[in-house]
Design a protein around this motif. Structure first.
Motif, short mmCIF file in Angstrom:
data_model
loop_
_atom_site.label_atom_id
_atom_site.label_comp_id
_atom_site.label_asym_id
_atom_site.label_seq_id
_atom_site.Cartn_x
_atom_site.Cartn_y
_atom_site.Cartn_z
N ASP A 10 76.93 33.65 -74.78
CA ASP A 10 75.53 33.47 -74.41
C ASP A 10 75.50 32.94 -72.98
OD1 ASP A 10 72.85 33.06 -74.14
OD2 ASP A 10 72.64 31.66 -75.83
N THR A 11 75.56 33.86 -72.03
CA THR A 11 75.65 33.49 -70.62
C THR A 11 74.27 33.36 -69.97
OG1 THR A 11 75.73 35.80 -69.87
CG2 THR A 11 77.84 34.74 -70.44
N GLY A 12 73.24 33.79 -70.69
CA GLY A 12 71.90 33.74 -70.13
C GLY A 12 71.38 35.09 -69.69
N SER A 13 72.23 36.11 -69.74
CA SER A 13 71.78 37.45 -69.36
C SER A 13 72.55 38.49 -70.16
CB SER A 13 72.00 37.72 -67.87
OG SER A 13 73.38 37.88 -67.57
N LEU A 14 71.93 39.64 -70.36
CA LEU A 14 72.60 40.72 -71.09
C LEU A 14 73.84 41.18 -70.34
CD1 LEU A 14 72.80 42.82 -73.32
CD2 LEU A 14 71.19 44.26 -72.03
N LEU A 15 73.73 41.33 -69.03
CA LEU A 15 74.88 41.77 -68.24
C LEU A 15 76.03 40.77 -68.37
CD1 LEU A 15 76.31 43.62 -66.23
CD2 LEU A 15 75.16 42.38 -64.37
N GLY A 16 75.71 39.49 -68.30
CA GLY A 16 76.75 38.48 -68.40
C GLY A 16 77.42 38.49 -69.76
N ASP A 17 76.62 38.66 -70.81
CA ASP A 17 77.19 38.68 -72.16
C ASP A 17 78.09 39.91 -72.37
OD1 ASP A 17 75.75 36.40 -72.66
OD2 ASP A 17 74.21 37.39 -73.87
N LEU A 18 77.61 41.07 -71.94
CA LEU A 18 78.41 42.29 -72.08
C LEU A 18 79.70 42.21 -71.26
CD1 LEU A 18 75.61 45.03 -71.95
CD2 LEU A 18 76.83 44.19 -73.98
N THR A 19 79.59 41.62 -70.09
CA THR A 19 80.78 41.47 -69.24
C THR A 19 81.81 40.58 -69.91
OG1 THR A 19 79.49 41.77 -67.21
CG2 THR A 19 81.64 40.70 -66.99
N GLU A 20 81.35 39.48 -70.49
CA GLU A 20 82.28 38.56 -71.16
C GLU A 20 82.95 39.23 -72.36
OE1 GLU A 20 84.65 35.58 -72.32
OE2 GLU A 20 83.62 35.83 -70.39
N ILE A 21 82.18 39.98 -73.14
CA ILE A 21 82.77 40.71 -74.26
C ILE A 21 83.83 41.68 -73.75
CG2 ILE A 21 82.33 42.47 -76.03
CD1 ILE A 21 79.61 41.12 -76.52
N ASN A 22 83.50 42.41 -72.69
CA ASN A 22 84.45 43.37 -72.14
C ASN A 22 85.71 42.68 -71.61
OD1 ASN A 22 82.90 45.55 -72.75
ND2 ASN A 22 82.32 46.07 -70.66
N ARG A 23 85.55 41.50 -71.04
CA ARG A 23 86.72 40.79 -70.53
C ARG A 23 87.65 40.38 -71.65
NH1 ARG A 23 83.39 37.72 -65.73
NH2 ARG A 23 83.75 39.37 -64.17
N GLN A 24 87.09 40.04 -72.79
CA GLN A 24 87.92 39.72 -73.95
C GLN A 24 88.69 40.97 -74.39
OE1 GLN A 24 85.55 37.91 -77.04
NE2 GLN A 24 84.76 36.32 -75.68
N ILE A 25 88.02 42.09 -74.36
CA ILE A 25 88.66 43.34 -74.75
C ILE A 25 89.78 43.70 -73.78
CG2 ILE A 25 88.33 45.83 -75.07
CD1 ILE A 25 85.45 45.19 -75.92
N VAL A 26 89.50 43.60 -72.50
CA VAL A 26 90.52 43.90 -71.49
C VAL A 26 91.74 43.01 -71.69
CG1 VAL A 26 91.07 43.79 -69.03
CG2 VAL A 26 88.89 44.78 -69.77
N ALA A 27 91.51 41.73 -71.93
CA ALA A 27 92.63 40.80 -72.13
C ALA A 27 93.47 41.19 -73.34
CB ALA A 27 92.10 39.38 -72.29
N ALA A 28 92.80 41.59 -74.42
CA ALA A 28 93.51 41.96 -75.64
C ALA A 28 94.33 43.24 -75.46
CB ALA A 28 92.53 42.12 -76.78
N LEU A 29 93.81 44.17 -74.67
CA LEU A 29 94.48 45.46 -74.51
C LEU A 29 95.56 45.44 -73.44
CD1 LEU A 29 91.42 47.89 -74.77
CD2 LEU A 29 93.21 47.48 -76.49
N THR A 30 95.53 44.45 -72.58
CA THR A 30 96.50 44.43 -71.48
C THR A 30 97.58 43.37 -71.63
OG1 THR A 30 95.04 43.00 -70.16
CG2 THR A 30 94.87 45.38 -69.81
#
Length: 245
Positions: A139-159
């Motif tokens: 909950d970063t305060g914006s949709l873009l921020g939330d989606l970015t954070e989710i994606n960063r978790q995914i990137v970390a898990a895959l790399t």
């Protein structure tokens, strides 16, 4: 959305495998650290009344997540799923056999056969264990921020190396049982993550937005095996955010 179910396979691994990242993880120890197989640490096969309990004797045992075992049963499950994770990252699906899991985990092979039956059930339970891990959407305060954070978790898990997330996803293509469990994992994560879209754009199709944001990450890093260049987490989060404008 999330790459895969992440259950706590590597205590030292990134949190990318959490629900938001849809990256499957296994249990509580390092995925690459094989469990000891000495008599002192081996988990012997249960006997007597324990062997006739519903969890041990019924077909439902093929879906261990249906039960929420505790105590010794939970420790046995943890050892077995740690072994599944370590074998997968070392040798892939072909290295994963019930006998290999029994030898690596120190759990009696009869116990492994009785509770999981086959490789597909072992993989399915790994996804179930990942789904059981608590995860709250950012909950970063914006949709873009939330989606970015989710994606960063995914990137970390895959790399991360080794990546249990990649190993589990790859193995799911070899087992219908595992594929079904992975689908359930994704459904659960999409449902949980929907709040990031709903609070920013009530009435928007949350699943469509999440897929627009997360799917390209899986495509690039898991399917194409492309290097993670630039801030692809934010790049594709913008695509997802644009789906509600």
């Amino acid at each position: 959305m999330e790459p895969i179910p992440q259950a706590p396979t590597g205590a030292t691994g990134p949190q990318a495998a959490d629900p938001a990242t849809a990256v499957p993880r296994v249990t509580g120890r390092q995925a690459t650290a094989p469990a000891t197989n000495s008599p002192a640490t081996a988990v012997p096969e249960t006997t007597g009344t324990a062997a006739t309990s519903p969890a041990a004797a019924s077909p439902a045992a093929a879906s261990p997540a249906a039960a929420r075992p505790g105590g010794r049963t939970a420790r046995t499950r943890e050892r077995v799923l740690d072994a599944v994770a370590s074998l997968l990252v070392e040798g892939g699906f072909d290295a994963l056999t019930v006998d290999a899991v029994a030898a690596r985990s120190g759990v009696h092979r009869t116990t492994v056969y009785r509770r999981w039956r086959d490789t597909g059930a072992l993989l399915a339970d790994s996804f179930d264990a990942a789904r059981e891990q608590p995860w709250q959407p950012p909950d970063t305060g914006s949709l873009l921020g939330d989606l970015t954070e989710i994606n960063r978790q995914i990137v970390a898990a895959l790399t991360e190396e080794p990546s249990i997330t990649r190993a589990l996803i790859t193995a799911s293509f070899r087992s219908p049982t595992a594929a079904d469990a992975l689908r359930e994992f994704w459904n659960d994560r999409f449902t949980t993550a929907a709040v990031v879209v709903e609070r920013a754009a009530p009435g928007a199709d949350a699943r469509t937005v999440l897929i627009a944001s997360c799917a390209p990450i899986f495509y690039e890093l898991a399917l194409m095996r492309s290097p993670a260049t630039g801030d692809i987490a934010e790049q594709y989060a913008r695509v997802g955010a644009a789906a509600v404008t």
